[in-house]
Design a protein around this motif. Sequence first.
Motif, mmCIF file in Angstrom:
data_model
loop_
_atom_site.group_PDB
_atom_site.id
_atom_site.type_symbol
_atom_site.label_atom_id
_atom_site.label_comp_id
_atom_site.label_asym_id
_atom_site.label_seq_id
_atom_site.Cartn_x
_atom_site.Cartn_y
_atom_site.Cartn_z
ATOM 1 N N ARG A 34 0.876 -1.173 0.000
ATOM 2 C CA ARG A 34 0.000 0.000 0.000
ATOM 3 C C ARG A 34 0.912 1.221 0.000
ATOM 4 N N GLU A 66 -4.613 8.530 7.353
ATOM 5 C CA GLU A 66 -5.527 7.695 6.582
ATOM 6 C C GLU A 66 -4.835 6.410 6.114
ATOM 7 N N GLY A 103 -4.785 3.814 8.650
ATOM 8 C CA GLY A 103 -6.045 3.081 8.731
ATOM 9 C C GLY A 103 -6.793 3.167 10.016
#
Length: 307
Positions: free
Chosen positions: A266, A304, A307
């Motif tokens: 990610r 963000e 998470g």
Amino acid sequence: MTTQATGARSLDLRTRFYEEIDPLLDAFPDVDVVLAVIGSGYLSRAIERHPGRVIDVGIREQALIGVAGGLALAGRRPIVHTFASFLVERPYEQVKLDLGHQDVGAVLVSAGASYDVSAGGRTHQAPADVALISALPGWTVHVPGHADEVAEILHREAEGTGRVYVRLSGQRNSRPHPVDGRLHLMRDGARETPVVLAVGPMLDTVLEATADLPVRVAWTATPHPLDADGLRALAGPTPVLAVVEPYLEGTSAAAVAAALADRPSRVLHVGVPRDAELRRYGTPRDHAAAHGLDPAGIRGPVKELLG
């Protein structure tokens, strides 16, 4: 670091570049400096002491690169300087052909960065410069974050032969760090902790933005070519990574993706947004806030990502 500049050395990156020119010309007899008016007023000592080796072509940016290509073909080592928008964007075809296609070296040193000359309007802003240079083969890009790094990079690259882009900014970090082309861990944490990679002068801002967040912070002054081995070693088998660059967001996306191609990852890219076209010209700090490159603007997306 080898430098012969005397007296108190400036902390401003662009001023330090000018201070290093005279000792560079002393140390490297094959070096010439090519200007397009900008910077010539700061180099009176170098011009006086090294006649014929500081060449001002006037406001002719395409000729600026053409002259550098000719000098390189003649065996000289040109250091070429003006604002980023006039050094990369306006003469991009000459950079591609007169340097790249002829396979000769030069050191391009820009000032102005993405929006340092914000009051000068869009003509003086160049957030896409590193992306453009990185699209051409055979280039190395340095983005120093401290004046001492500027001096070290200049003296090292002056005795080289390659094509080099050095991007100077009005933003700077509080202290210098190694400019060896590698990624360096600046704030450690648990092995599985996500990594925030700060490029050049973004380090202090990233450290402030993430001060209480569970992230490790890494840094590099050489985003191209990216230290892929260093990134893989830091990121681990399932990377969660944010890359914070002081120019167009995603400029390093292809290099990061290639380095992590065999791993589920990610990745967040923070930089000057690609859809941003500010038409009101405030201060550089105003632009940083508007583009999300101040501590608050960086902190939000990183939270963000966590998470």
